[in-house]
Design a protein around this motif. Structure first.
Motif, PDB file in Angstrom:
ATOM      1  N   ASN A  37       0.854  -1.186   0.000  1.00 38.64           N
ATOM      2  CA  ASN A  37       0.000   0.000   0.000  1.00 38.64           C
ATOM      3  C   ASN A  37       0.891   1.237   0.000  1.00 38.64           C
ATOM      4  O   ASN A  37       1.609   1.476   0.969  1.00 38.64           O
ATOM      5  N   PRO A  38       0.862   2.056  -1.054  1.00 40.39           N
ATOM      6  CA  PRO A  38       1.710   3.247  -1.123  1.00 40.39           C
ATOM      7  C   PRO A  38       1.486   4.211   0.042  1.00 40.39           C
ATOM      8  O   PRO A  38       2.402   4.961   0.412  1.00 40.39           O
ATOM      9  N   ALA A  39       0.306   4.181   0.641  1.00 40.46           N
ATOM     10  CA  ALA A  39       0.031   5.073   1.771  1.00 40.46           C
ATOM     11  C   ALA A  39       0.786   4.650   3.019  1.00 40.46           C
ATOM     12  O   ALA A  39       0.853   5.405   3.988  1.00 40.46           O
ATOM     13  N   TRP A  40       1.342   3.451   3.012  1.00 44.27           N
ATOM     14  CA  TRP A  40       2.067   2.931   4.168  1.00 44.27           C
ATOM     15  C   TRP A  40       3.577   2.981   3.955  1.00 44.27           C
ATOM     16  O   TRP A  40       4.326   2.232   4.562  1.00 44.27           O
ATOM     17  N   THR A  41       4.045   3.853   3.092  1.00 41.88           N
ATOM     18  CA  THR A  41       5.467   3.880   2.730  1.00 41.88           C
ATOM     19  C   THR A  41       6.388   4.105   3.916  1.00 41.88           C
ATOM     20  O   THR A  41       7.545   3.679   3.911  1.00 41.88           O
ATOM     21  N   MET A  42       5.880   4.755   4.979  1.00 39.52           N
ATOM     22  CA  MET A  42       6.712   5.005   6.161  1.00 39.52           C
ATOM     23  C   MET A  42       7.136   3.703   6.831  1.00 39.52           C
ATOM     24  O   MET A  42       8.149   3.656   7.526  1.00 39.52           O
TER      25      MET A  42
END
Length: 319
Positions: A37-42
């Motif tokens: 998921n790109p939103a979870w890159t952190m």
């Protein structure tokens, strides 16, 4: 063209179900959270991630750190087996449980508890002290109620989240006292399988916390996707106790449903993350450091902290 239309139709559904796409092992485990998921890159690129090992040689005493205050009134909520973790969530319409003081500059409102445990009585905590692991850990999350409306919004912004870490140690034969954790354990039979959810009434959050005002604090992230680096962690310097029988009630929980139980729900632990350049502050004062807040510390009197010999088989984590 038809394939593109199908994908566009499914995209909102995929986005709505990201919470079901991650696990603690395999190709959807922690190493891949930031990729699926790109939103979870952190989760893969962050520099202030949690959990961590608390190396006592890095602790710095801060005499400005006050006690953490937690409201004592009881609330109603539900515990749910999500298939990844056991989560307690406050029901809507409850009187707010506020968390203030300590390193917090704002008022935070309690919303969720995440439970972590292993398949043995010595390998279930995400945080460790000098690499000593505990049987389990519960993580109490609250959101900045002065700036944001809930945890989902607050976790996206700096200073939005507080997490209280309570380490759990096995101790048979001790005198049990009525606590909120006992109330939760008594309801675990209703959440054996994924999707199981049951109400827990009149839970006192304060009764779960260890009886100490001492803690370690650092800036980190949530330990679940998307690993938002907006979390002030407060790790209490005293565990709470449960019996081996109590731990076994957690170990009975399953990742799957009745038809396909899959693996046990436990071992729901994110690997520890590097401290990098972060500070580890504490209000645990050694004798040489017990001075008035208005006084300056003489660096020559500062002593290093040590962990107790496996918490000295008693209750404190640090000497």
């Amino acid at each position: 063209m038809n394939l593109l239309i199908c994908l566009l139709t499914l995209l909102p559904m995929i986005r709505a179900n990201w919470d079901h796409w991650w696990t603690y092992d395999g190709i959807s485990g922690p190493a891949y959270w930031g990729l699926i998921n790109p939103a979870w890159t952190m989760c893969n690129k962050g520099r202030r991630q949690s959990p961590i090992n608390i190396d006592t040689s890095f602790l710095v005493y801060d005499n400005t750190l006050s006690s953490v205050l937690v409201d004592k009134q009881p609330i109603n909520g539900r515990i749910t087996n999500t298939g990844q973790s056991l989560v307690y969530r406050v029901e809507e319409g409850q009187l707010a449980i506020n968390i203030t003081g300590g390193p917090l500059a704002y008022k935070y409102q309690f919303q969720e508890i995440y439970f972590h445990w292993g398949d043995s009585d010595k390998s279930g905590s995400e945080h460790t002290v000098n690499h000593n692991q505990f049987a389990a850990e519960l993580q109490i999350y609250g959101f900045n109620a002065q700036l944001y409306s809930n945890l989902s919004v607050a976790k996206e912004f700096p200073g939005g989240v507080v997490a209280l870490s309570v380490l759990i140690h096995i101790k048979d034969g001790f005198k049990k006292e009525k606590s909120g954790l006992e109330d939760i354990i008594s309801h675990l039979s209703g959440v054996i399988y994924r999707g199981g959810s049951t109400k827990v009434g009149a839970l006192s959050l304060a009764s779960i916390l260890p009886r100490t005002n001492e803690y370690i604090t650092y800036e980190g992230s949530t330990t679940f996707p998307g690993c938002w680096e907006t979390t002030t962690w407060i790790v209490y310097n005293r565990p709470i106790y449960i019996s081996k029988h109590d731990l076994e009630q957690f170990q009975r929980l399953k990742q799957g449903d009745r038809l396909q139980e899959k693996a046990p729900l436990g071992n729901n632990l994110r690997p520890q993350q590097p401290l990098n350049s972060r500070g580890l502050r504490t209000n645990i004062a050694l004798d040489s450091q017990k001075v008035e807040k208005s006084e300056c510390l003489d660096p020559s009197t500062i002593m290093k902290y040590e962990s107790s010999s496996w918490i000295n088989k008693h209750s404190t984590l640090l000497n």
